[in-house]
Design a protein around this motif. Structure first.
Motif, PDB file in Angstrom:
ATOM      1  N   UNK A   1       0.781  -1.218  -0.189  1.00  0.00           N
ATOM      2  CA  UNK A   1      -0.033  -0.062  -0.156  1.00  0.00           C
ATOM      3  C   UNK A   1       0.970   1.168   0.133  1.00  0.00           C
ATOM      4  N   UNK A   2       2.097   1.326  -0.856  1.00  0.00           N
ATOM      5  CA  UNK A   2       2.790   2.284  -1.177  1.00  0.00           C
ATOM      6  C   UNK A   2       3.365   2.845   0.112  1.00  0.00           C
ATOM      7  N   UNK A   3       3.401   2.088   1.480  1.00  0.00           N
ATOM      8  CA  UNK A   3       4.115   2.458   2.814  1.00  0.00           C
ATOM      9  C   UNK A   3       3.314   3.509   3.469  1.00  0.00           C
ATOM     10  N   UNK A   4       1.805   3.433   3.229  1.00  0.00           N
ATOM     11  CA  UNK A   4       1.232   4.499   4.079  1.00  0.00           C
ATOM     12  C   UNK A   4       0.713   3.644   5.365  1.00  0.00           C
ATOM     13  N   UNK A   5       0.426   4.407   6.531  1.00  0.00           N
ATOM     14  CA  UNK A   5       0.117   3.800   7.832  1.00  0.00           C
ATOM     15  C   UNK A   5      -0.958   4.941   8.464  1.00  0.00           C
ATOM     16  N   UNK A   6      -1.676   4.211   9.229  1.00  0.00           N
ATOM     17  CA  UNK A   6      -2.308   4.911  10.090  1.00  0.00           C
ATOM     18  C   UNK A   6      -2.211   4.828  11.605  1.00  0.00           C
ATOM     19  N   UNK A   7      -2.722   5.852  12.207  1.00  0.00           N
ATOM     20  CA  UNK A   7      -2.760   5.893  13.819  1.00  0.00           C
ATOM     21  C   UNK A   7      -4.074   5.337  14.223  1.00  0.00           C
ATOM     22  N   UNK A   8      -4.192   4.084  14.884  1.00  0.00           N
ATOM     23  CA  UNK A   8      -5.452   3.532  15.163  1.00  0.00           C
ATOM     24  C   UNK A   8      -5.654   3.723  16.687  1.00  0.00           C
ATOM     25  N   UNK A   9      -7.064   3.855  16.899  1.00  0.00           N
ATOM     26  CA  UNK A   9      -7.529   4.030  18.294  1.00  0.00           C
ATOM     27  C   UNK A   9      -8.791   3.568  18.278  1.00  0.00           C
ATOM     28  N   UNK A  10      -9.028   2.127  17.834  1.00  0.00           N
ATOM     29  CA  UNK A  10     -10.205   1.427  17.789  1.00  0.00           C
ATOM     30  C   UNK A  10     -10.619   0.998  19.016  1.00  0.00           C
ATOM     31  N   UNK A  11     -11.940   0.521  19.185  1.00  0.00           N
ATOM     32  CA  UNK A  11     -12.725  -0.212  20.592  1.00  0.00           C
ATOM     33  C   UNK A  11     -13.474  -1.130  19.909  1.00  0.00           C
ATOM     34  N   UNK A  12     -13.671  -2.289  20.623  1.00  0.00           N
ATOM     35  CA  UNK A  12     -14.777  -3.244  20.641  1.00  0.00           C
ATOM     36  C   UNK A  12     -16.039  -2.661  21.145  1.00  0.00           C
ATOM     37  N   UNK A  13     -17.167  -3.187  20.554  1.00  0.00           N
ATOM     38  CA  UNK A  13     -18.482  -2.604  20.883  1.00  0.00           C
ATOM     39  C   UNK A  13     -19.550  -3.995  21.029  1.00  0.00           C
ATOM     40  N   UNK A  14     -20.510  -3.897  22.044  1.00  0.00           N
ATOM     41  CA  UNK A  14     -21.684  -4.828  21.942  1.00  0.00           C
ATOM     42  C   UNK A  14     -22.871  -4.193  22.241  1.00  0.00           C
ATOM     43  N   UNK A  15     -23.757  -3.848  21.237  1.00  0.00           N
ATOM     44  CA  UNK A  15     -24.849  -2.971  21.462  1.00  0.00           C
ATOM     45  C   UNK A  15     -26.208  -3.961  21.320  1.00  0.00           C
TER      46      UNK A  15
END
Length: 473
Positions: A392-406
Motif C-alpha cells: 500500500x505504498x508504505x502508508x500507515x495509520x494511527x488507530x484508536x479503535x474499540x470493541x462494542x456490543x450493542x
C-alpha cells in the motif's frame, strides 16, 4: 477499511501513535498511573489529582462574565492549580491520572490508548456563526475542566442556585479524571450542508480532503449512524467518566447542537506505547501488533499530522489531523464456527501468539514470499497481506479503535464489532486506497461497515483560545 487484524495499515492493523511535540508529550507510560508531565508544570513534576485548590464558584467570578471571558478565566486559574498541585505531587508521590488539555496537538490522538470510549457526532441546530463560536468556546472551557477532574461547569452539581438546574449532571462526583481526553472534530457538512448551504461562512476554508467518504464494496451504512457537523471523542479509563463528559458537553450545547449518533466502546484495540501489551479483538486475535508506537515519532509526523502548506485554503488545520470513524459489525457467530486453520488463514497470523504465518514471533515482519506445500504461507487474500504497507505504498495509520456490543439483532445474534478510529494526514492517500483493497479481502466475508464519518481534527488549543479558533480568524 474492513477489519485489519494485525496488518499494519488495515482496519485491525497498525496506526502510528505518539508525536514528538504532541499535547501529551513524548513520554510513554507503562501503566495506567505513569503519565506524561503537564506542560504548565516544572519539568518532571506531573500535575496531581484531585485538584481542589480553588472553588468552582470562585472560578466563575462575576455573574455577568461572557462565555469567552469565562473560558479565559478558567484557563488561567487551572494553570495556577496545575503548578500548585505539581509541587504537592512531587512531594507526596501522589499518582497522576490526568492528561493536559492545552498543547500543540489535541489530546486523545497520540495519548496512550485508554480502556473506554464514548464517541458522539452532533448536528448544529442553529445557523448563526456566533452561536457556533460560543459553543466551541464553552466546550473548550468545560473540556479543560473535566479532563482535570473539575466537572463541566464553573459551579458544580450540588452548588449554585438551588432553584435552577445544577451546573453539572453529577454522576462523576468523587471520581478522578481517569485519564480523560476529549478530542473535537469538524465534519464536511459544517462547511456546506447536505443542501449546499454555507451556513457559517466557512465554505471557502473547507479542506480539499474533507469530503464525504465514497461508498466502499460491502458497505451497508445506516444514515442514522453516519456523518455529523461536529464530533467529540471521549476516552478514559473509567466508562462513567467518558459518558459524563459527552453528556455534559451535549447539555452545554442544548439549543445549538443535537446528538446525531453516538457509540460506546470497551477494550481498546490498539497498543499505542511499547509498555502496553497487544490487545485482542472480538475475533479473539491480537489486534494492532504492527501499530506505530508512541516512540516512533517520525512515522507519526509523516502519517498523522497535517503538514505546513498541505492545503492553501486550510492553513488552520496545520498540525491537526483527519479522523476516519467506521462502525464495523462482525458476524461473530459465523466466525466462531470456523476451524482454527481457516481463522488463521483469513487473518494471516496465529491466534495464540499473533505471529505471522510465515514464521517468527508476534513482532516478526511478515514474509509474503515464503512458500509452503500448498502455496504461500500467508494467503494473498488474507487481511494482513492486503493491509500491509509494503503493498500500500508504505502508508500507515494511527488507530484508536474499540470493541462494542450493542445488544442483539433481530436475528438473535449479538450486535457486536469494532468501532474503528484512525487518524491520518490525508484520507485520500492514507485511508481510501487501503480500504478499497481490504474491503475485498478474506475477512470481508465476516464483517460489514454500518456507520461512517470523516472529520477534520484541528490542532491543539492554547490557553485563552477555543478549539478550532484559527478556522474563524
Amino acid at each position: 477499511m474492513s477489519t485489519e487484524q494485525n496488518g499494519q495499515t488495515g482496519q485491525y492493523g497498525q496506526t502510528g501513535q505518539h508525536g514528538p511535540t504532541g499535547q501529551e508529550g513524548p513520554t510513554a507510560r507503562t501503566g495506567p498511573e505513569q503519565l506524561p508531565p503537564d506542560p504548565v508544570t516544572t519539568a518532571g513534576e506531573p500535575a496531581a489529582e484531585p485538584r481542589r485548590g480553588v472553588s468552582r464558584r470562585g472560578l466563575l467570578g462575576a455573574a455577568g462574565v461572557g462565555v469567552a471571558g469565562v473560558g479565559a478565566g478558567i484557563a488561567g486559574t487551572l494553570a495556577v492549580e496545575h503548578r500548585a498541585d505539581a509541587g504537592a505531587a512531587a512531594a507526596t508521590g501522589t499518582a497522576v491520572s490526568s492528561y493536559p488539555f492545552w498543547g500543540s496537538h489535541q489530546a486523545g490522538i497520540v495519548t496512550p490508548a485508554q480502556d473506554w470510549l464514548h464517541f458522539a457526532a452532533f448536528d448544529l441546530t442553529s445557523s448563526r456563526r456566533e452561536d457556533l463560536v460560543a459553543l466551541l468556546t464553552a466546550w473548550t472551557a468545560a473540556a479543560a475542566r473535566m479532563t482535570q477532574g473539575h466537572g463541566a461547569g464553573p459551579v458544580g452539581p450540588t452548588s449554585g442556585d438551588y432553584a435552577a438546574p445544577p451546573d453539572d449532571t453529577g454522576e462523576a462526583i468523587g471520581l478522578p479524571p481517569s485519564g480523560l481526553t476529549l478530542t473535537f472534530g469538524f465534519g464536511p457538512t459544517l462547511f456546506r450542508d447536505a443542501r449546499g448551504r454555507d451556513r457559517f461562512g466557512l465554505a471557502d476554508r473547507q479542506p480539499d480532503a474533507l469530503r464525504e467518504l465514497p461508498q466502499f464494496p460491502g458497505d451497508n451504512l445506516d444514515p442514522a449512524r453516519s456523518g455529523g457537523d461536529l464530533c467529540i471523542q471521549a476516552c478514559a479509563d473509567d466508562p462513567q467518566v467518558a459518558v459524563h463528559a459527552i453528556r455534559n458537553l451535549a447539555r452545554i450545547g442544548f439549543g445549538t447542537v443535537a446528538v446525531r449518533w453516538s457509540q460506546l466502546g470497551f477494550g481498546r484495540t490498539s497498543a499505542t506505547t511499547t509498555g502496553q501489551a497487544t490487545p485482542r479483538n472480538l475475533f479473539g486475535f491480537k489486534d494492532g501488533t504492527a501499530n506505530v508506537k508512541a516512540e516512533e515519532t517520525l512515522d507519526v509526523d509523516r502519517h498523522v499530522w497535517v503538514p505546513h502548506g498541505a492545503d492553501a485554503r486550510a492553513g488552520w488545520l496545520e498540525g491537526g489531523s483527519y479522523l476516519v470513524a467506521r462502525r464495523i459489525s462482525m458476524d461473530i457467530e459465523i466466525w466462531d464456527r470456523q476451524a482454527l486453520s481457516e481463522q488463521e488463514r483469513v487473518i494471516g497470523r496465529t491466534k495464540a501468539e499473533g505471529a505471522p504465518l510465515s514464521g517468527g514471533t508476534e513482532f516478526s515482519a511478515p514474509n509474503f514470499s515464503a512458500q509452503g506445500a500448498a502455496g504461500p504461507l500467508i494467503d494473498t487474500t488474507s487481511h494482513v497481506h492486503q493491509a500491509h504497507p509494503d503493498v500500500n505504498r508504505g502508508v500507515r495509520m494511527l488507530r484508536r479503535g474499540y470493541n462494542f456490543v450493542d445488544g442483539s439483532t433481530g436475528l438473535g445474534r449479538l450486535d457486536a464489532g469494532l468501532f474503528f478510529l484512525a487518524y491520518v494526514t490525508d484520507p485520500r492517500t492514507h485511508y481510501i486506497p487501503v480500504q478499497n483493497k481490504v474491503s475485498r479481502d478474506a475477512m470481508a466475508e465476516y464483517v460489514q461497515h454500518t456507520g461512517s464519518g470523516l472529520f477534520a481534527i484541528p490542532p491543539g488549543v492554547q490557553q485563552g483560545q477555543f478549539v478550532g479558533q484559527a478556522l474563524f480568524a
